[in-house]
Design an enzyme around this catalytic site. Sequence first.
Site, mmCIF file in Angstrom:
data_model
loop_
_atom_site.group_PDB
_atom_site.id
_atom_site.type_symbol
_atom_site.label_atom_id
_atom_site.label_comp_id
_atom_site.label_asym_id
_atom_site.label_seq_id
_atom_site.Cartn_x
_atom_site.Cartn_y
_atom_site.Cartn_z
ATOM 1 C CB ILE A 1 -0.957 0.012 1.212
ATOM 2 C CG1 ILE A 1 -1.872 -1.210 1.205
ATOM 3 C CG2 ILE A 1 -1.772 1.315 1.247
ATOM 4 C CD1 ILE A 1 -2.832 -1.279 0.055
ATOM 5 C CB CYS A 2 3.830 2.189 2.045
ATOM 6 S SG CYS A 2 3.146 1.720 3.641
ATOM 7 C CG HIS A 3 6.688 0.618 -3.402
ATOM 8 N ND1 HIS A 3 7.749 1.491 -3.361
ATOM 9 C CD2 HIS A 3 6.830 -0.093 -4.549
ATOM 10 C CE1 HIS A 3 8.501 1.308 -4.443
ATOM 11 N NE2 HIS A 3 7.963 0.363 -5.176
#
Length: 177
Positions: free
Chosen positions: A63-65
Amino acid sequence: MPGDPTATAKGNEIPDTLMGYIPWTPELDSGEVCGIPTTFKTRDEWKGKKVVIVSIPGAYTPICHQQHIPPLVKRVDELKAKGVDAVYVIASNDPFVMAAWGNFNNAKDKVVFATDIDLAFSKALGATIDLSAKHFGERTARYALIIDDNKIVDFASDEGDTGKLQNASIDTILTKV
């Protein structure tokens, strides 16, 4: 997220902790050098400034990336146009990983990628998440914090390990600055 739920109340002073980072220089763009880590005290660094701090569970995580940080970096000028002086992405990863991830995202000097050393800042806010079941241990939670002269203006988190990005997204942050 454990901790005192009033820690993130509007008007509260931010925690006074140490963070680590590698200042961006053009030499880092090649990927052949890694830079030298340094530290800053949060209250000293952010005194007199309007700052957006975006916390993530980990660099290079799905999700972050893929969804969270690339749009933030691409739209940082929109935040600055609304009077934001500085934007920070923080995580429990070490400064080398954070600098490499900032470089991967072409953040240059527009966004500082920093390490929440020992999770001290996020713990003081009650904003950590236990990902031991996934073998990641305790991490910084996914949240967005807007501060002005070291006072909390807004705090919003994406609760738990749901894999959903909403409250800490760039779209939501832009409605609150």
